[in-house]
Design an enzyme around this catalytic site. Structure first.
Site, mmCIF file in Angstrom:
data_model
loop_
_atom_site.group_PDB
_atom_site.id
_atom_site.type_symbol
_atom_site.label_atom_id
_atom_site.label_comp_id
_atom_site.label_asym_id
_atom_site.label_seq_id
_atom_site.Cartn_x
_atom_site.Cartn_y
_atom_site.Cartn_z
ATOM 1 N N LEU C 236 0.814 -1.211 0.000
ATOM 2 C CA LEU C 236 0.000 0.000 0.000
ATOM 3 C C LEU C 236 0.855 1.273 0.000
ATOM 4 C CD1 LEU C 236 -2.905 1.148 0.207
ATOM 5 C CD2 LEU C 236 -2.534 1.253 2.686
ATOM 6 N N ASP C 237 0.653 2.109 -1.000
ATOM 7 C CA ASP C 237 1.338 3.408 -1.106
ATOM 8 C C ASP C 237 2.855 3.274 -1.199
ATOM 9 O OD1 ASP C 237 -1.180 4.546 -0.893
ATOM 10 O OD2 ASP C 237 -1.022 4.830 1.254
#
EC number: 3.5.1.10
Lengths: 293, 293, 293, 293
Positions: C236-237
């Site tokens: 994530l990210d």
């Protein structure tokens, strides 16, 4: 640090080319370098126009034992240059440019250059600092750099410049850096060092050409102020721009504060422009520059 | 979102003061507000000079049931204003300014304003859009805003402006936004709406005053391009600057690319300037602005 | 404008190469293009390491009647590619990438993309917009673009993605743009579109990974906020960053104001990242990008 | 220059107030100053929340013969302070803060502070420089500032800090500036100088907390790098942020180049933060700062 960089630069060469845009240039140059066992480290090109434009190429290459191979390399390249009618130039990392710094009463830009130079970030030999004031003598001489005080004003401009030219010759100077030198140069002087005099102007050119830009910025009420580094030509503040930057200001900032903020911008803009010039990244074309970053 | 903000603004007032700098102003004004149960939300002041300067004050305050107390508040304040020879003005969050947007062939600045306005970020009522082209009609009318096409050129300037003035009166316009409206306005028109016409100029003023700034920036070889939002005066591109911003460019950017990059700057600079004007944050003093952000 | 650009792109090709750094690559490639009468418009190269690094090359070229010569060109090049063990790819200006835009409740990034696309500044065909909300339907359909409402939450993720994959196949999508699409994607979905999903994260990564970055920026008291556009991976990210930008904020800005300022940053950062991707300027190498601007 | 500023500051005072937000504060304070013939030069206020928030006020004022009136002024104000339960503090331009600068192996931030201080732009007395290296001795002693070499490592932390505390007491130090001092401080040391130790961290916090931020920025492939000046607390790199700034980088920048670019950012960010602290513009509230610029 500085020594390490010198070692790195020893076998590094740069080839700068300008010619009419035409098919096959990159092929010819890259094949030439390949055949000579030179490894391309960085390559930048630009064409002023897709059709009938001028083509610019800067190649940085590594070649073992470059110093002993230079002559042969240049000789071989001259044939390609003839074929394509190239205006070209080889420069070598081993040959540091010789610099003279001119300064008047405000030493901030000089201080920045000296600091970056001590750090090894400006690959030049500072041969001499010339000033119409004594203010910076101590800090310059402390670094072992000769400091020449030459009082100047418009009535004695010729004599002053004669002395300056003599020093440029004595020290075999490649680049003159005007680090807030507040005297006008004569056309004769400027022509002698064409595209080799870098100035820092204390405004975001072409706004506020001429004297007292911060005062005028204050009275115009601009919301950003800037600085511009450019090559000096005989049109005041109209020479080819190398670099510019700005900072935000507002109605609360006095003229003194604008100057202070501006000095910070001047410092970094001049240091960048000088660095790029020293690395042969700046090409003057007409009244503009191509900067191969 | 927009409704929520309207609710917030309902009991919000602003007091703008300009007077000779003198002791006791802040004390008098803040005591007045306190006695009237108004709560200071934001307060900004500026003195043009520590000695004999002009003093500017902007206070944003909250007062319950403001609408019913306005008259009494203003009446009471007039005494203080007289004592200190104040030039002053109350404005009220409940009274949105009525705006007219003028546009020519390039709709990017208009689009940005419409978008920010739809988001509730520009507290104004867009009463009318006026253009010498038909290009933006569809998008404007889709939002329920009247669109007036008034062909314009310098030969019919008087007739055009007569029609425009008629519309300004019809719609009771407070602020005229020139969102890339490429017609010169007459001195009569400008005077009628003094400090109420906001323009976006497509350069970093005072560089490139006048026509075709991106072409001229290209030919000058600048390394940054900008945009400037300012109040319109009868000196072309010389009015008080509200906001400016810039972006970095280099030798590779064509004129078309400079225009494209410039449009992005124009959009945000104009939107900011309009927002600050709507919130009564911009005070014109001589040919400069004080912007109380 | 858009038509003019399409015409320009018709005979324009791009060659993207990745291989072990070794002598002679530029010579071989440029000679190949020269022999085939292709004119180099732009050339960028990068080596991850002077010794034993990976070499990356992006060449944009013009070749008359390119469409009819493509097959022959690619056939010939395959020999060079074999010699140097190149990973490579030709792309053609005539072939616009097919895009799907995903959006949730905040339409600002979508609006910016639609606007830049209408201007002809984003050379793609927007085939479909997919959303778990109905909010943007009207503006999307007004431009003749199909709008698919697919309600989504973590419990029905598989069904939602099955439908989305079906649409990606139906429309033959090349690039998925997450314009503030607030749903987590499964590893299966991400892998299927490796290096083809571009997200805009509303913080200056790696600061404030995860949810509610503006709230967290507010509570941390940062003085600048930013946005990051990156390729989506299963961390994530943490995917390769394409572009980032920031704006200055201070203690006076509420969370709502940070969001508002942030939206402006998100809009321009995503638009730039998408543009560079469409022009094949972004190369993913490990978890980083090379962006040949 | 420096002398001129000292003269200006002689009759200048600052009043800093923190209290529960409540009606009448500005009225009471401004009336008090007015009655005492003090002229408000600059006034900034902030309320953390419109309802039940904390109110902060910083007023800079001029009062003739301030030195002789201080005691009476403070005595009178204590009554107002009691009425509104204020936490407050008077400071005086005539009383320059006494600073200690800590530095390790990289002197760039120290050099910038010394330069700004020589220019008269940092109103402090640098009483002592402390370092775990000898590298900066010459430049510091050349300015007449004592230089204390205290070798340090984690095994002798207590002894090192005992010696440092002794020096802080000997020189009666108000502010400790960590100008790239690469040793961890103990909780005891930090608590002793709460909100008086300013550090420069070489990343855009909260990204890259901890060691080797430029290496980690390089490997993460960020497109901007930054620096953060903050007060030191016992949570590493988590203290209240005073100032941050960034510069753009790209895939071509090596770790060494990121460090070099970063040093430029560190220099200006630390100098700004120190200046604001010296002018009492920075108020710590929880883990955030209010900076009254």
């Amino acid at each position: 640090m500085a020594n390490e960089r010198k070692e790195q630069l020893k076998n590094q060469g740069r080839l700068l080319i300008r010619c009419e845009d035409q098919p096959g240039i990159v092929s010819a140059v890259s094949t030439f370098l390949h055949k000579n066992n030179a490894n391309i480290i960085e390559s930048n090109q630009y064409s002023s126009d897709p059709e009938n434009g001028t083509f610019f190429l800067r190649i940085e290459f590594h070649l073992d034992d470059l110093n002993n191979k230079r002559q042969e390399l240049e000789k071989q390249f001259s044939e390609i240059a003839t074929t394509y009618s190239m205006d070209y130039r080889f420069t070598y990392g081993a040959e540091r440019k010789k610099a003279a710094i001119f300064v008047s009463q405000e030493p901030h830009a000089l201080v920045e250059l000296l600091w970056e130079w001590q750090n090894g970030d400006l690959p030049m030999d500072i041969e001499v600092v010339i000033s119409n004031h004594e203010i910076a003598r101590e800090m310059v001489e402390a670094l072992g750099i000769p400091y020449h005080y030459i009082p100047a004003n418009k009535d004695i401009r010729k004599e002053v410049e004669a002395e300056q030219v003599r020093l440029m010759e004595q020290y075999d100077i490649d680049i003159l850096i005007l680090a807030r030198y507040m005297q006008i140069l004569t056309p004769e002087f400027v022509e002698r060092f064409e595209n080799r005099i870098i100035n820092i102007h204390h405004s975001f050119l072409p706004a506020f050409i001429g004297a007292r830009p911060y005062e005028r910025a204050f009275h115009r009420g601009v919301k950003l102020i800037g600085a511009t580094s450019h090559y000096v030509t005989n049109d005041l503040d109209e020479g080819p721009i190398i670099e510019q930057d700005i900072e935000r200001v507002d109605h609360r900032n006095s003229i003194a504060e604008l100057k202070k903020i501006g000095q910070q911008i001047e410092r970094r803009v001049l240091a960048r422009a000088v660095k790029w010039h020293l690395e042969d990244r700046v090409i003057v074309e007409g009244n503009k520059t191509i900067v191969f970053q």
